[in-house]
Structure formats: structure tokens, C-alpha cells
Write an enzyme that holds these catalytic residues in place. Structure first.
Site, PDB file in Angstrom:
ATOM      1  N   LYS A   1     -19.321   4.373 -16.530  1.00 26.01           N
ATOM      2  CA  LYS A   1     -19.372   5.985 -16.835  1.00 26.01           C
ATOM      3  C   LYS A   1     -17.493   5.047 -16.599  1.00 26.01           C
ATOM      4  O   LYS A   1     -16.385   5.123 -17.494  1.00 26.01           O
ATOM      5  CB  LYS A   1     -19.533   6.423 -16.420  1.00 26.01           C
ATOM      6  CG  LYS A   1     -19.014   8.278 -16.602  1.00 26.01           C
ATOM      7  CD  LYS A   1     -21.075   8.688 -16.953  1.00 26.01           C
ATOM      8  CE  LYS A   1     -20.476  10.444 -16.485  1.00 26.01           C
ATOM      9  NZ  LYS A   1     -21.355  11.304 -16.263  1.00 26.01           N
TER      10      LYS A   1
ATOM     11  N   CYS B   1       0.453   0.529  30.434  1.00 25.72           N
ATOM     12  CA  CYS B   1       1.808   1.271  30.377  1.00 25.72           C
ATOM     13  C   CYS B   1       2.040   2.105  31.397  1.00 25.72           C
ATOM     14  O   CYS B   1       1.866   2.614  32.182  1.00 25.72           O
ATOM     15  CB  CYS B   1       1.594   1.860  29.320  1.00 25.72           C
ATOM     16  SG  CYS B   1       2.756   2.267  28.203  1.00 25.72           S
TER      17      CYS B   1
ATOM     18  N   GLU C   1       0.890  -1.322   0.082  1.00 30.15           N
ATOM     19  CA  GLU C   1      -0.196  -0.116  -0.002  1.00 30.15           C
ATOM     20  C   GLU C   1       0.891   0.771  -0.072  1.00 30.15           C
ATOM     21  O   GLU C   1       1.696   1.733   0.978  1.00 30.15           O
ATOM     22  CB  GLU C   1      -0.796   0.288   1.026  1.00 30.15           C
ATOM     23  CG  GLU C   1      -1.691   1.203   1.748  1.00 30.15           C
ATOM     24  CD  GLU C   1      -2.676   1.382   2.826  1.00 30.15           C
ATOM     25  OE1 GLU C   1      -2.563   0.381   3.908  1.00 30.15           O
ATOM     26  OE2 GLU C   1      -2.569   2.602   3.308  1.00 30.15           O
TER      27      GLU C   1
ATOM     28  N   HIS D   1       1.869  -3.540  26.143  1.00 35.16           N
ATOM     29  CA  HIS D   1       0.268  -2.552  25.264  1.00 35.16           C
ATOM     30  C   HIS D   1      -0.505  -4.207  24.538  1.00 35.16           C
ATOM     31  O   HIS D   1      -0.128  -4.570  23.093  1.00 35.16           O
ATOM     32  CB  HIS D   1       0.576  -1.699  24.307  1.00 35.16           C
ATOM     33  CG  HIS D   1       1.010  -0.624  24.707  1.00 35.16           C
ATOM     34  ND1 HIS D   1       0.052   0.267  24.923  1.00 35.16           N
ATOM     35  CD2 HIS D   1       1.914   0.136  24.910  1.00 35.16           C
ATOM     36  CE1 HIS D   1       0.883   1.645  25.093  1.00 35.16           C
ATOM     37  NE2 HIS D   1       2.237   1.849  25.212  1.00 35.16           N
TER      38      HIS D   1
ATOM     39  N   GLU E   1      -3.039  -4.661  23.530  1.00 36.32           N
ATOM     40  CA  GLU E   1      -3.992  -4.389  22.029  1.00 36.32           C
ATOM     41  C   GLU E   1      -3.138  -4.632  20.793  1.00 36.32           C
ATOM     42  O   GLU E   1      -4.039  -4.484  19.843  1.00 36.32           O
ATOM     43  CB  GLU E   1      -4.471  -2.874  22.769  1.00 36.32           C
ATOM     44  CG  GLU E   1      -3.744  -1.620  22.243  1.00 36.32           C
ATOM     45  CD  GLU E   1      -3.066  -1.658  23.324  1.00 36.32           C
ATOM     46  OE1 GLU E   1      -2.439  -1.877  24.566  1.00 36.32           O
ATOM     47  OE2 GLU E   1      -2.693  -0.205  23.721  1.00 36.32           O
TER      48      GLU E   1
HETATM   49  N1  GLN Z   1       5.095   8.052  29.049  1.00 42.27           N
HETATM   50  C1  GLN Z   1       5.221   6.683  29.597  1.00 42.27           C
HETATM   51  C2  GLN Z   1       6.673   6.291  29.627  1.00 42.27           C
HETATM   52  O1  GLN Z   1       6.957   6.232  28.249  1.00 42.27           O
HETATM   53  C3  GLN Z   1       4.451   5.208  29.179  1.00 42.27           C
HETATM   54  C4  GLN Z   1       4.703   5.210  27.791  1.00 42.27           C
HETATM   55  C5  GLN Z   1       3.014   4.627  27.109  1.00 42.27           C
HETATM   56  O2  GLN Z   1       2.122   4.832  27.666  1.00 42.27           O
HETATM   57  N2  GLN Z   1       2.705   4.331  26.093  1.00 42.27           N
HETATM   58  O3  GLN Z   1       7.225   4.928  30.546  1.00 42.27           O
END
Ligand code: GLN
Length: 542
Positions: A222, A380, A139, A514, A516
Site C-alpha cells: 500500500k 570541564c 540530512e 570534552h 566524550e
Molecule cells: N561553565 C564552564 C566554563 O565556561 C564549564 C563549561 C563546560 O563544562 N563545558 O568554563
């Protein structure tokens, strides 16, 4: 040998090229093919890691620690294949490599130019590492006609001639606007877009047209005539209720069939999209609903939390409920009582974030969730704030702080200066570059047997993706555990806290990584499934 599908966009940006590419990838996969999706971004940043989420949306992190465009998240969610560093490239990265070579003297006195040097670097990138795939979908970011996109369009044009005949197919995605005063759909912007594409030597094989209503047959004809595309290869791309309907919808309109046809592939296996059908069935018939408050900072731009929103949807799918999101700017809690906005939600989530602004509001949200026994999920930054909350309000360390905000107070959250990655020591200091220097990518963590989090994962070893510069200081572990905040997960050497939880609470979990980023609609992440299940159990509202 891999076949190449190039996806470009025209008329306006934000038409959903990433989603269209991901959906096509899923449909080809459903026919049994192996696909790889890649994104070529024409901007000059080396990667999106240093770009504000306000401008560019979420920065998606891969297992191997690349900070990439959010479209890679779509690719992973739709195909289940984990993306890597080599799946996203920017003009900045290409120039960085070329300039480094030039300084080394690798060009032996030659003049370094966009054609051939930049275009060759782009082509090498596109062709590299595709041995195991049937189709490679590339892409191109932006829209045709953008000055910065030109080298990329030139590179894919050249590849059309350099690859064996029939190995490259071009898809162009445009918009068909409906003009209410005229009561008509207008094909002119698409005609111009294709004209622009053809002027740089690319004739699209397939035209995908975004439209908010049914496209009449004569408009389709078209488009076919003016854009020199077969009528059956003009694919309507209608708005869908959920992004997870898109693979089914585009398949129904013949997208993957036309792609195979353009390659001259006959007798391809038919597509088994039953898992997607089931998924859409579940999504369209929820058996209940829950409301989750997201207490964050970039809440006006939902793309900043793309993977998070999707992971919550996945948690809903796992529990057959609709998940409503209540977006709250954390700063409001610096003046307002959290109860005013949080008393009617089933769960509270404080996502990742950077900087001091709004931090006190997030700490107030964590306190409210803890004291009122509302399921709390801190991701985080959201875990770091939960730890500061516990330190201040449970352990009595009133000055507990993060060194991200100031050098004052007890550094319960501090700058990480040393950690190990694949057996190597990584070192940072406060003057290090901001780009690419966080703790990035997948790291192993050990979860304590019998902890809630080990129970949720059904495992005591996990690999999750990180993106942060600060870390909860392990020196405070005993003090915080004594007041009920358990450090259930740590790095294998026990030095970096990875998860915290409160046993005497229905669901209170903070994670330094993370989760997610690894959740997929067909495989919801266990933490999100469990969080939504806990929100459903939160009977305060019944
Ligand atoms: N600001 C925080 C750090 O750098 C958390 C970073 C985040 O939530 N991705 O550790």
C-alpha cells in the site's frame, strides 16, 4: 564526482533521521566507499551554541571549533570521520552571510530574495568541498511542511535537475503508527507526508518507515502504491535494542542496496559489517555490569548528554560490561548527604555544565568521591568543581570560587581573557558576545611523563576538544599540588591547566576538555575505558 543522498523526514520529528543517515553512511563505508555526512538546519540561530540543551540537546563541537547539531556526533561515531565547520549549516548562518554581502553592496542594486539568493547559498554549501567523496549525505532538519524548511527543500529539489542525471537520490523517513483500538497500522500519515513532499516537487526514491512492530506485506504494498515508491524501496526501520545495531538492521532490510540501485550502480562491493557484528555481539553479551552516577543539571533531558552517554557505553564495550547510569540532579546534595545516593555506585562523573545552580552539589559529589576513594571523572565544569573542592577542603582556601558565579572569594577558576590558537592570540572580556566566543575546538595539551593520565593515553601529547569560557587559574598550581592535586596536563606553554589528578586515589581525574566528543564505538576513548575499568575494580560493592 560525488553522488548526493538527501534525507528528509515527515509525520513527526525525533524519528532518528540523524541515526538513519549515520547508519547508511556506515553501511556504504563498509562497501569501501568514502562518505561525508552533513546537516542542514532550518532554524534561525547561527549555530546551536547559544541554544539551551533543554531545547536542543547537546551542542557538538568539532576539531575546528564549530558548535554544531548533535547529529554530527552520530555521524562521527558511525563513520569515524571527524566532522568540520562546513558539515552543519543553519538558516541563521546563511542569512548572516547574505545580509553581510548585501550591506557590502555585492548584489549591485539587485533585490535580494529567498529564491534565488537563499536557495543558491544553500546549493553552494551543499556542493562545496566534496571532491574526495563518493557519497555526500545531506540530512535536512525538521519535517516536511515546516515553513522554515521550505528554502532547503526547494534547494535540494533544484539540485535534482542541476546535477547530472542519476547523481541525486531522495530518502524520506516517516512513521507508521499502530492504532491499538483498531489493531491496525496506519499508512495515512506517511501518504500525506509524501504528498506534501511531492507538492514541492520531490519524489522520494526510498521510503524508510519507523514502526514498532513487523510491517505486513500488504501495508508495504500500500505504501509503495500510494507513495509511488518501488515496493523493495520501502524499507522498514524497526526499533533496535541498541543504536549500534542500526547499521546491521537497515542493511538487512536492503537500505544500502536500494540506494545503490537508485543510483543505477551495479556490481558494488558487498558490505563488510563484521566489525559492527562483533560490536553488537559484545554489547549483547556483557560479562558484568557497573553503575556510574552522573551528577549534573540537565539530567531530565538525556539528549543534553548524548556524547557522554555514548562514550560511557563505549567504555563498557572496551571492558565487556554493561554500564548502568544513575542520573542525579546535583542540587539535591545541597540538602541531602551525598552518601544517601552515591554509596552504591561504582563511579561518579560530573559532566560539563554552565552556571551556578547546582554547583555546590557537584562540589559535594567530588568531595564524597575523593574521600571515599570512588573513581571520579570530572569533565570541564566537573574538573573546575573538583579543583574548587580541593582548594576549599584540602588547601584550606575556604573562599575558593569561580568567577562564573560571582566576583567574590579567591578566583581559583577565572574568566579566560587571553590564550593562543594556532600561533594567534585570542582575547575576550566579560562583555564579549556569548555566541561562538568560548575556547572552542581541538587544542594540544602536554601530559607530564609518569602521570596517570599520560599512562592512560599512552602518550604525552594529546589533542582534545574544548568548549568553555573559564579556566582553572594556574597561579594556584603550587598550592594545590602541595596538597595532592597534581596538574598533570597543561597547554604547551604551561599556562592553562588541562588535567588534574590525585595520585593517592584509585582513579581521580579531571579534564578541562570534552573527551566524550572523540569517543567512538569501534574506538572507545582511553579515558572512558580506563574509568570504567576502575569502576569495575571498585571493590567496595563486592
Ligand atoms: N561553565 C564552564 C566554563 O565556561 C564549564 C563549561 C563546560 O563544562 N563545558 O568554563
Amino acid at each position: 564526482m560525488a553522488r548526493y543522498i538527501f534525507i528528509t523526514g515527515g509525520v513527526v520529528s525525533s524519528l532518528g533521521k540523524g541515526l538513519a543517515s549515520a547508519a547508511l553512511g556506515a553501511a556504504l563505508q563498509a562497501r569501501g566507499y568514502k562518505v561525508r555526512l552533513r546537516k542542514l538546519d532550518p532554524y534561525l540561530n547561527v549555530d546551536p551554541g547559544t541554544m539551551s540543551p533543554y531545547q536542543h540537546g547537546e551542542c557538538y563541537v568539532t576539531d575546528d571549533g564549530a558548535e554544531t547539531d548533535l547529529d554530527l556526533g552520530h555521524y562521527e561515531r558511525f563513520t569515524g570521520r571527524a566532522a568540520n565547520k562546513q558539515d552543519n549549516i543553519t538558516t541563521g548562518r546563511i542569512y548572516q552571510e547574505i545580509i553581510a554581502k548585501e550591506r557590502r553592496g555585492d548584489y549591485l542594486g539587485g533585490t535580494v530574495q529567498v529564491i534565488p539568493h537563499v536557495t543558491d547559498a544553500i546549493k553552494n554549501f551543499i556542493l562545496d568541498g566534496n571532491e574526495d567523496f563518493d557519497f555526500v549525505l545531506c540530512e535536512i532538519g525538521g519535517t516536511v511542511g515546516d515553513i522554515e524548511g521550505l528554502p532547503f527543500f526547494e534547494a535540494i529539489r533544484q539540485l535534482g535537475n542541476e546535477l547530472p542525471r542519476g547523481q541525486a537520490v531522495y530518502i524520506h523517513l516517516t512513521l507508521l503508527p499502530y492504532i491499538a483500538s483498531a489493531g491496525e497500522m496506519k499508512t495515512k500519515p506517511t501518504q500525506h507526508s509524501v504528498k506534501e513532499l511531492r507538492s514541492i516537487g520531490i519524489q522520494p526514491d526510498i521510503l524508510m518507515v519507523r514502526c514498532d512492530r513487523q510491517i505486513p506485506e500488504n501495508e508495504r504494498r500500500k505504501l509503495s502504491q500510494f507513495c509511488n515508491v518501488r515496493p523493495e524501496a520501502v524499507i522498514p526501520a524497526y526499533d533496535a535494542k541498541s543504536i549500534y545495531e542500526v547499521p546491521l538492521a537497515y542493511h538487512k532490510e536492503g537500505l544500502d542496496t536500494q540506494v545503490l540501485d537508485a543510483f543505477g550502480i551495479t556490481g558494488a562491493p558487498s558490505a563488510d559489517l563484521s566489525r559492527w557484528q562483533q560490536l553488537v555481539e559484545t554489547l549483547s553479551n556483557p560479562e558484568g555490569e557497573v553503575t556510574i552516577a552522573i551528577v549534573g543539571k540537565y539530567t531530565v533531558l538525556k539528549d543534553a548528554y548524548k556524547s557522554l552517554i555514548e562514550a560511557l557505553v563505549h567504555g563498557g564495550i572496551a571492558n565487556k560490561v554493561k554500564v548502568n547510569l544513575e542520573w542525579i540532579e546535583s542540587e539535591v546534595f545541597e540538602e541531602k548527604d551525598p552518601a544517601s545516593l552515591l554509596e552504591n555506585v561504582n563511579g561518579i562523573l560530573v559532566p560539563g555544565g554552565f552556571g551556578e545552580r547546582g554547583a555546590e552539589g557537584k562540589i559535594a559529589a567530588a568531595q564524597y568521591a575523593r574521600e571515599n576513594k570512588i573513581p571520579y571523572f570530572g569533565i570541564c565544569f566537573g574538573m573546575q568543581m573538583a579543583v574548587l573542592e580541593a582548594a576549599r577542603n584540602l588547601a584550606g582556601m575556604r573562599s575558593a570560587n569561580s568567577s562564573e558565579f560571582s566576583g567574590e572569594g579567591e578566583p581559583v577558576v577565572g574568566l579566560m581573557t587571553e590564550w593562543s590558537k594556532d600561533g594567534e592570540k585570542e582575547t575576550r572580556h566579560s562583555e564579549s558576545d556569548l555566541g561562538g566566543t568560548m575556547r572552542l575546538g581541538a587544542y594540544e595539551a602536554k601530559l607530564k611523563a609518569g602521570s596517570k593520565i599520560a599512562d592512560i593515553y599512552g602518550s604525552e601529547t594529546i589533542f582534545e576538544r574544548h568548549r568553555h569560557r573559564y579556566e582553572v587559574n594556574i597561579a594556584y598550581k603550587d598550592k594545590l599540588e602541595a596538597v595532592g592535586l597534581q596538574f598533570a596536563g597543561t597547554s604547551p606553554d604551561g599556562v592553562l591547566p588541562e588535567t588534574v589528578e590525585i595520585a593517592d586515589h584509585p582513579w581521580y581525574v579531571g579534564v578541562q576538555y570534552h573527551p566524550e566528543l572523540k569517543s567512538r564505538p569501534l574506538e572507545p576513548h582511553p579515558l572512558f575505558s580506563s574509568f570504567i575499568a576502575a569502576a569495575m575494580d571498585n571493590s567496595r560493592l563486592v
